[in-house]
Design an enzyme around this catalytic site. Sequence first.
Site, PDB file in Angstrom:
ATOM      1  CD  GLU A 103      16.671 -19.471 -27.917  1.00  0.00           C
ATOM      2  OE1 GLU A 103      17.756 -19.703 -28.515  1.00  0.00           O
ATOM      3  OE2 GLU A 103      15.614 -20.080 -28.186  1.00  0.00           O
ATOM      4  CD  GLU A 108      19.082 -22.450 -30.182  1.00  0.00           C
ATOM      5  OE1 GLU A 108      19.591 -21.948 -31.217  1.00  0.00           O
ATOM      6  OE2 GLU A 108      17.874 -22.333 -29.902  1.00  0.00           O
ATOM      7  CG  PHE A 124      11.525 -26.767 -28.272  1.00  0.00           C
ATOM      8  CD1 PHE A 124      10.515 -27.544 -27.721  1.00  0.00           C
ATOM      9  CD2 PHE A 124      11.279 -25.426 -28.506  1.00  0.00           C
ATOM     10  CE1 PHE A 124       9.281 -26.992 -27.409  1.00  0.00           C
ATOM     11  CE2 PHE A 124      10.057 -24.854 -28.199  1.00  0.00           C
ATOM     12  CZ  PHE A 124       9.045 -25.645 -27.643  1.00  0.00           C
ATOM     13  CG  PHE A 168      15.969 -25.712 -31.891  1.00  0.00           C
ATOM     14  CD1 PHE A 168      15.811 -25.948 -33.242  1.00  0.00           C
ATOM     15  CD2 PHE A 168      14.856 -25.370 -31.134  1.00  0.00           C
ATOM     16  CE1 PHE A 168      14.564 -25.836 -33.842  1.00  0.00           C
ATOM     17  CE2 PHE A 168      13.612 -25.256 -31.740  1.00  0.00           C
ATOM     18  CZ  PHE A 168      13.457 -25.483 -33.089  1.00  0.00           C
ATOM     19  CG  HIS A 208       9.616 -27.622 -31.725  1.00  0.00           C
ATOM     20  ND1 HIS A 208       9.816 -27.299 -33.051  1.00  0.00           N
ATOM     21  CD2 HIS A 208       9.491 -26.433 -31.068  1.00  0.00           C
ATOM     22  CE1 HIS A 208       9.816 -25.992 -33.188  1.00  0.00           C
ATOM     23  NE2 HIS A 208       9.628 -25.444 -32.001  1.00  0.00           N
TER      24      HIS A 208
END
Length: 325
Positions: A29, A60, A83, A86, A129
């Site tokens: 991303e 993801e 991050f 995720f 995060h």
Amino acid sequence: MAQMTMIQAITDALRTELKNDENVLVFGEDVGQNGGVFRATEGLQKEFGEDRVFDTPLAESGIGGLAFGLSIQGFRPVPEIQFFGFVYEAMDAINGQMARLRYRSGDTQHAPVTIRSPFGGGVHTPELHADSLEGLVAQQPGLKVVIPSTPYDAKGLLISAIRDNDPVVYLEHMKLYRSFRGEVPEEEYTIDIGKADVKREGSDVTLVAYGAMVHACLKAAEELEKNGVQAEVIDLRTVMPIDLETIVQSVEKTNRVVVVQEAQRQAGLASYIVSQIQERAILHLEAPILTVAAPDTVYAFTQAEEVWLPNYNDIIEKVDKVINF
């Protein structure tokens, strides 16, 4: 040698391998024109083209599936999970598919995927995060898990990870990205995956850590030295497989151990490390093995982050206990 931050060393490693092997692909991303949320891939799309460095949808699960599919078609994918908090959406591809491929195929197929992802606290990120989820992947047989703590280690380990024929999860602590510079060779080099590094030698107690906690241990060691305590600091660098030989050699010398991790006590790798020291070196211990870790709660909101995270004072407190046991 050049002076680089960790993020610069990571970019340099990616550029090195994109040059060396046309089958290396970098995607995730915003990694293309924007260069990633932390600019780890800045300039790489312009240099190597959109076919080799490209953006993906915000999905993801799609990133993980794409990486696995490309890996069995002869490519060496280097996907970025923006991050690591995720990563749950990609866990089937990572733990369920990549990690099992060599065994499942009778060693006829491999998944040479390097999953890069930032993690870690101390920088006031939003919820999800900063979580330290390395334990989730380290407990999956078939995966290697790397967590560098210096720019030098970051470049050498990332090159090794990309060249590895098995899947590697490569985690980058956000607090270390630009907090300091270190000497990094401009030419290519590798560091063996699975080999720890003694960042500071000592004779009185062994501190075992990885990621940002290595620097907390080094600061604690400096303070302890003022009181005559010589702490040896071991940087695991790879948290699976763990270099148990280096740890045991240190324990045989110091006879006392404190294991330090940022993750919650029930998470991370500390419990596994403690159990292995017990099995391999219990007769060399002169005090119980103590652990420094975050509380067993969901990661704290930013207002309480500094209280929640372990720090060098927590390490000193535990060292005092093992020294005076």
